[in-house]
Scaffold this active site. Structure first.
Site, PDB file in Angstrom:
ATOM      1  N   HIS A 169       4.941 -16.771  98.819  1.00 64.92           N
ATOM      2  CA  HIS A 169       5.477 -15.560  98.188  1.00 64.92           C
ATOM      3  C   HIS A 169       5.357 -15.614  96.681  1.00 64.92           C
ATOM      4  O   HIS A 169       5.239 -14.592  96.007  1.00 64.92           O
ATOM      5  CB  HIS A 169       6.890 -15.272  98.682  1.00 64.92           C
ATOM      6  CG  HIS A 169       6.856 -14.764 100.082  1.00 64.92           C
ATOM      7  ND1 HIS A 169       7.005 -15.590 101.160  1.00 64.92           N
ATOM      8  CD2 HIS A 169       6.579 -13.532 100.576  1.00 64.92           C
ATOM      9  CE1 HIS A 169       6.853 -14.883 102.269  1.00 64.92           C
ATOM     10  NE2 HIS A 169       6.596 -13.636 101.952  1.00 64.92           N
ATOM     11  N   ARG A 204       9.340  -5.169 100.906  1.00 64.58           N
ATOM     12  CA  ARG A 204       9.988  -6.434 101.316  1.00 64.58           C
ATOM     13  C   ARG A 204      11.430  -6.413 100.805  1.00 64.58           C
ATOM     14  O   ARG A 204      11.735  -6.934  99.738  1.00 64.58           O
ATOM     15  CB  ARG A 204       9.260  -7.626 100.707  1.00 64.58           C
ATOM     16  CG  ARG A 204       7.876  -7.903 101.260  1.00 64.58           C
ATOM     17  CD  ARG A 204       7.317  -9.179 100.651  1.00 64.58           C
ATOM     18  NE  ARG A 204       6.146  -9.667 101.329  1.00 64.58           N
ATOM     19  CZ  ARG A 204       4.888  -9.408 100.958  1.00 64.58           C
ATOM     20  NH1 ARG A 204       4.642  -8.658  99.908  1.00 64.58           N
ATOM     21  NH2 ARG A 204       3.878  -9.912 101.628  1.00 64.58           N
ATOM     22  N   ARG A 255      10.618  -2.607 105.481  1.00 68.90           N
ATOM     23  CA  ARG A 255      10.834  -3.743 106.382  1.00 68.90           C
ATOM     24  C   ARG A 255      12.262  -4.232 106.214  1.00 68.90           C
ATOM     25  O   ARG A 255      12.735  -4.418 105.095  1.00 68.90           O
ATOM     26  CB  ARG A 255       9.854  -4.861 106.041  1.00 68.90           C
ATOM     27  CG  ARG A 255      10.116  -6.089 106.896  1.00 68.90           C
ATOM     28  CD  ARG A 255       9.072  -7.137 106.716  1.00 68.90           C
ATOM     29  NE  ARG A 255       9.261  -7.881 105.494  1.00 68.90           N
ATOM     30  CZ  ARG A 255       8.428  -8.832 105.072  1.00 68.90           C
ATOM     31  NH1 ARG A 255       7.333  -9.088 105.759  1.00 68.90           N
ATOM     32  NH2 ARG A 255       8.661  -9.478 103.969  1.00 68.90           N
ATOM     33  N   GLU A 275       3.106 -10.787 113.749  1.00 67.35           N
ATOM     34  CA  GLU A 275       2.912 -11.958 112.900  1.00 67.35           C
ATOM     35  C   GLU A 275       2.847 -13.252 113.694  1.00 67.35           C
ATOM     36  O   GLU A 275       2.777 -14.330 113.126  1.00 67.35           O
ATOM     37  CB  GLU A 275       4.079 -12.098 111.914  1.00 67.35           C
ATOM     38  CG  GLU A 275       4.402 -10.853 111.152  1.00 67.35           C
ATOM     39  CD  GLU A 275       5.488 -11.071 110.113  1.00 67.35           C
ATOM     40  OE1 GLU A 275       5.154 -11.531 109.024  1.00 67.35           O
ATOM     41  OE2 GLU A 275       6.655 -10.764 110.394  1.00 67.35           O
ATOM     42  N   ASN A 289      -0.441 -12.852 106.893  1.00 66.45           N
ATOM     43  CA  ASN A 289      -0.035 -14.083 106.190  1.00 66.45           C
ATOM     44  C   ASN A 289       0.624 -15.046 107.168  1.00 66.45           C
ATOM     45  O   ASN A 289       0.309 -16.227 107.212  1.00 66.45           O
ATOM     46  CB  ASN A 289       0.958 -13.773 105.068  1.00 66.45           C
ATOM     47  CG  ASN A 289       0.415 -12.767 104.090  1.00 66.45           C
ATOM     48  OD1 ASN A 289      -0.798 -12.611 103.996  1.00 66.45           O
ATOM     49  ND2 ASN A 289       1.275 -12.083 103.372  1.00 66.45           N
ATOM     50  N   ASP A 290       1.568 -14.505 107.934  1.00 67.85           N
ATOM     51  CA  ASP A 290       2.228 -15.365 108.917  1.00 67.85           C
ATOM     52  C   ASP A 290       1.386 -15.533 110.169  1.00 67.85           C
ATOM     53  O   ASP A 290       1.402 -16.591 110.789  1.00 67.85           O
ATOM     54  CB  ASP A 290       3.611 -14.796 109.281  1.00 67.85           C
ATOM     55  CG  ASP A 290       4.652 -15.204 108.241  1.00 67.85           C
ATOM     56  OD1 ASP A 290       4.660 -16.379 107.852  1.00 67.85           O
ATOM     57  OD2 ASP A 290       5.428 -14.337 107.805  1.00 67.85           O
ATOM     58  N   ARG A 337       1.742 -21.969 105.223  1.00 68.78           N
ATOM     59  CA  ARG A 337       1.125 -21.156 104.169  1.00 68.78           C
ATOM     60  C   ARG A 337       1.503 -21.603 102.767  1.00 68.78           C
ATOM     61  O   ARG A 337       0.905 -21.153 101.804  1.00 68.78           O
ATOM     62  CB  ARG A 337       1.442 -19.668 104.392  1.00 68.78           C
ATOM     63  CG  ARG A 337       2.889 -19.323 104.273  1.00 68.78           C
ATOM     64  CD  ARG A 337       3.186 -17.939 104.849  1.00 68.78           C
ATOM     65  NE  ARG A 337       3.233 -16.916 103.827  1.00 68.78           N
ATOM     66  CZ  ARG A 337       3.726 -15.701 104.014  1.00 68.78           C
ATOM     67  NH1 ARG A 337       4.161 -15.345 105.214  1.00 68.78           N
ATOM     68  NH2 ARG A 337       3.753 -14.824 103.052  1.00 68.78           N
ATOM     69  N   CYS A 356      -0.809  -5.414 106.733  1.00 65.83           N
ATOM     70  CA  CYS A 356      -0.074  -5.477 105.464  1.00 65.83           C
ATOM     71  C   CYS A 356      -0.031  -6.890 104.890  1.00 65.83           C
ATOM     72  O   CYS A 356       0.614  -7.149 103.898  1.00 65.83           O
ATOM     73  CB  CYS A 356       1.336  -4.918 105.607  1.00 65.83           C
ATOM     74  SG  CYS A 356       2.369  -5.895 106.694  1.00 65.83           S
TER      75      CYS A 356
HETATM   76  C1  PEP Z   1       2.803 -11.274 106.426  1.00 64.75           C
HETATM   77  O1  PEP Z   1       3.323 -12.243 106.989  1.00 64.75           O
HETATM   78  O2  PEP Z   1       1.576 -11.028 106.483  1.00 64.75           O
HETATM   79  C2  PEP Z   1       3.616 -10.354 105.628  1.00 64.75           C
HETATM   80  C3  PEP Z   1       3.091  -9.279 105.099  1.00 64.75           C
HETATM   81  O3  PEP Z   1       4.916 -10.686 105.422  1.00 64.75           O
HETATM   82  P1  PEP Z   1       5.378 -11.773 104.329  1.00 64.75           P
HETATM   83  O4  PEP Z   1       4.181 -12.120 103.477  1.00 64.75           O
HETATM   84  O5  PEP Z   1       6.464 -11.181 103.531  1.00 64.75           O
HETATM   85  O6  PEP Z   1       5.810 -12.914 105.187  1.00 64.75           O
HETATM   86 MG    MG Z   2       5.498 -12.378 107.215  1.00 71.40          MG
END
Ligand code: PEP
Ligand code: MG
Length: 602
Positions: A205, A312, A349, A451, A474-475, A485, A522
């Site tokens: 993040h 977020r 979200r 995710e 991302n997740d 990550r 996203c």
């Molecule tokens: C993701 O996991 O791709 C996502 C957009 O959520 P975050 O990056 O906040 O975990």
């Molecule tokens: Mg995520």
């Protein structure tokens, strides 16, 4: 250790040292290093002699006075900016600081148990928090975090440690072992020229925030904090993941020229922000923005976002005062976003705390060996103690549906039970509003983030009970490839175009199409120029990303044709390895002549 700014031509310093890390936020930053130590403070424990008691009490009182002065200064600043809610919180912290229970008890420990002031403070804070815990009232339980906040401030004063959030001089390059997302969001406001860290990965993040605010960043450098001292001259090449320590004059000139060219390219793209995101053969794509704070909205719209694809909201919990937002704050925040959007949709979200996003709501209650696999996100929201905060947010979101079009999105859904449980809280919130005669839109769309591999596998079941999917790559990458990550040691395995990822995304898009529900991406993949043609070819028509990426992604879309994108997908579907896929995508960019600085001839 701090030393005077280094003369790069003197002989006693490291010169032109190049370090390779993970490119986290593109752009070039040149500036002086500013080292930040954000490691958690360990409380020293010492027994003291009888003749030391008086000095120790004095030390404690000096730390109290210092803390009080700092709070007073913060209050004055807030008064100027008329932030009355924050003002009241700081006032409350001052009251705690002067509270006789805290002061007398800590002094009592020093005098009677003959222990040092830090230890006495720790015991007092723990005792007070225990008393608050025992009171059957949410208000008092929430005050635990205020006591923690005050305790931490006194402790830092006792130890002579930095008490303020990180405040580097403008144009500095911040160098840290790691930075929390909360620190990073403070830093961009301080107009730093770059960020470099030992730890972290491309979709941590911290990296996401740096990208959102165009702060060049390189993470995962492993030992940059030992190679650099405050005052060293640094170049941060966020596109290539390179940091140069004390570069020579020639290198500085070369990078300044590169930075100038990148700025010209960026400005040219931005001029196209009002053009539609439509392929050369007429297919519309919706480009929306990811935001962490409501005040990022004007920036997103300026960069051509036609809505918000991911808000977020957990960042509301990650504030300097450890405050937990109530229903009213959620409502006001979301309404302000919707009002600015003037009729365009925002996907909100529900709060996704845990793993690398911590808040006082979690505190030290859940020390976990594998936080990414632990009690985070929707799981946390559905626990007995956090559920009331979750419901407060859902009430606020439903109420906000009268401020403009919004969609409610649950993160980290692993399967049907969890989805139904989350929806049950939403139904409770709706029933309550109904009973109280508070208006809301009962048709507010409800969707989920995809995710986890399990969510992909049962996406056909989930699709029957939601209005939309948004793929959180991302997740999804983290959990599918089993690659943390934020862990720099395995970042080489974090591959968005891994053949497994392409199959997973294809399955979600196909399922959503069959069930006639909307589907978006996203995760950071959506804003990665090299991946955009792949996502379009796989059938995605809504991409949500950091607003800064929108102009470049739009340029790629406007230069693409569906026939060529389908041909690209046909080719990569048969490939076995990441490097084969990367090579074919690279050739695609060259063959269709799309101009992007990320693709350089091989
Ligand atoms: C993701 O996991 O791709 C996502 C957009 O959520 P975050 O990056 O906040 O975990
Ligand atoms: Mg995520």
């Amino acid at each position: 250790m701090t030393r005077e700014p280094t003369d790069p031509n003197s002989s006693d310093v490291v010169r032109n040292l190049r370090k390779q890390g993970t490119p986290a936020s593109s752009g070039i930053g040149i500036g002086r290093a500013y080292l930040v130590d954000r490691r958690r403070i360990k409380v020293p424990k010492r027994r003291i002699r009888f003749d030391q008691v008086e000095d120790e009490v004095e030390r404690f009182q000096v730390a109290l006075k210092g803390s009080d002065r700092q709070l007073e200064r913060i209050k004055q600043k807030l008064e100027e900016r008329t932030e009355s809610e924050h003002y009241k919180i700081i006032e409350a912290h001052q009251l705690i600081l002067h509270d006789e229970h805290l002061v007398d008890e800590a002094i009592g420990f020093i005098q009677h148990e003959r222990i040092n002031a830090e230890w006495a403070l720790k015991r007092t804070v723990e005792h007070i928090k225990g008393v608050f815990d025992a009171i059957e009232d949410d208000y008092f339980r929430e005050r635990r975090s205020d006591v923690d906040f005050v305790g931490e401030r006194i402790l830092r004063n006792l130890l002579g440690r930095d008490t303020t959030p990180v405040r580097p001089p403008p144009d500095a390059i911040v160098v840290a072992h790691d930075l929390s997302p909360a620190d990073t969001s403070q830093l961009y406001r301080a107009a730093v020229a770059g960020l470099v860290t030992d730890a972290g990965g491309k979709t941590s993040h911290t990296a996401i925030i740096a990208r959102a605010h165009e702060v060049p960043a390189v993470v995962g450098l492993e030992n940059i904090t030992s190679a650099v001292e405050t005052g060293d001259l640094l170049i941060v090449d966020g596109s290539m993941g390179v940091v140069i320590v004390n570069p020579d004059t020639e290198t500085v000139v070369e990078y300044r020229e590169l930075a100038r060219k990148e700025a010209i390219f960026g400005a040219a793209l931005l001029r196209n922000r009002d053009l539609p995101a439509i392929t050369a053969d007429g297919i519309d794509v919706e480009l929306v923005a990811n935001i962490d704070y409501a005040d990022e909205i004007p920036f997103a719209v300026d960069h051509g976002a036609v809505g918000i694809g991911l808000f977020r909201t957990e960042y509301l919990f990650m504030n300097e005062d450890n405050r937990i937002p109530n229903e009213e704050e959620h409502y006001r925040t979301v309404c302000s976003v919707l009002e600015f959007l003037g009729g365009r949709t925002a996907t909100i979200r529900t709060f996704d705390l845990g793993a690398d996003k911590m808040s006082s709501l979690i505190g030290d209650q859940y020390p976990e060996a594998n936080p990414a696999l632990g009690l985070r996100s929707i799981r946390l929201c559905l626990t007995k103690s956090v559920r009331p905060h979750f419901k407060a947010q859902l009430r606020a979101l439903l109420r906000a549906s009268s401020c403009g079009p919004l969609r409610i999105m649950f993160p980290m859904i692993s399967g049907l039970e969890e989805l139904r449980d989350a929806r049950a809280v939403l139904d409770e919130a709706a029933d309550e509003l109904e009973g109280e005669g508070i208006p809301y839109d009962p048709n507010t769309p409800v969707g989920i983030m995809i995710e986890m591999p399990s969510a992909v596998m049962v996406s056909d079941l989930l699709a029957r009970e939601v209005d939309f999917f948004s793929i959180g790559t991302n997740d999804l990458i983290q959990y599918s490839l089993a690659v943390d990550r934020v862990n720099e040691h395995v970042s080489y395995l974090y591959q968005p175009i891994h053949p497994a990822m392409l199959r997973l995304i294809r399955q979600v898009v196909d399922t959503a199409t069959q069930h006639d529900i909307a589907v978006a991406v996203c995760g950071e993949m959506a804003g990665d120029p090299l991946v955009v043609p792949v996502l379009l070819g796989l059938g995605l028509r809504e991409l949500s990303m950091n607003a800064v990426s929108i102009p470049e992604v739009k340029n790629i879309i406007r230069s693409s044709r569906m026939s060529e994108l389908h041909a690209l997908i046909d080719k990569i579907s048969y490939l076995h390895t990441v490097s084969e896929v990367r090579s074919v995508v690279h050739d695609y960019f060259i063959s269709v002549k799309i101009d992007t600085p990320k693709v350089r001839p091989k």
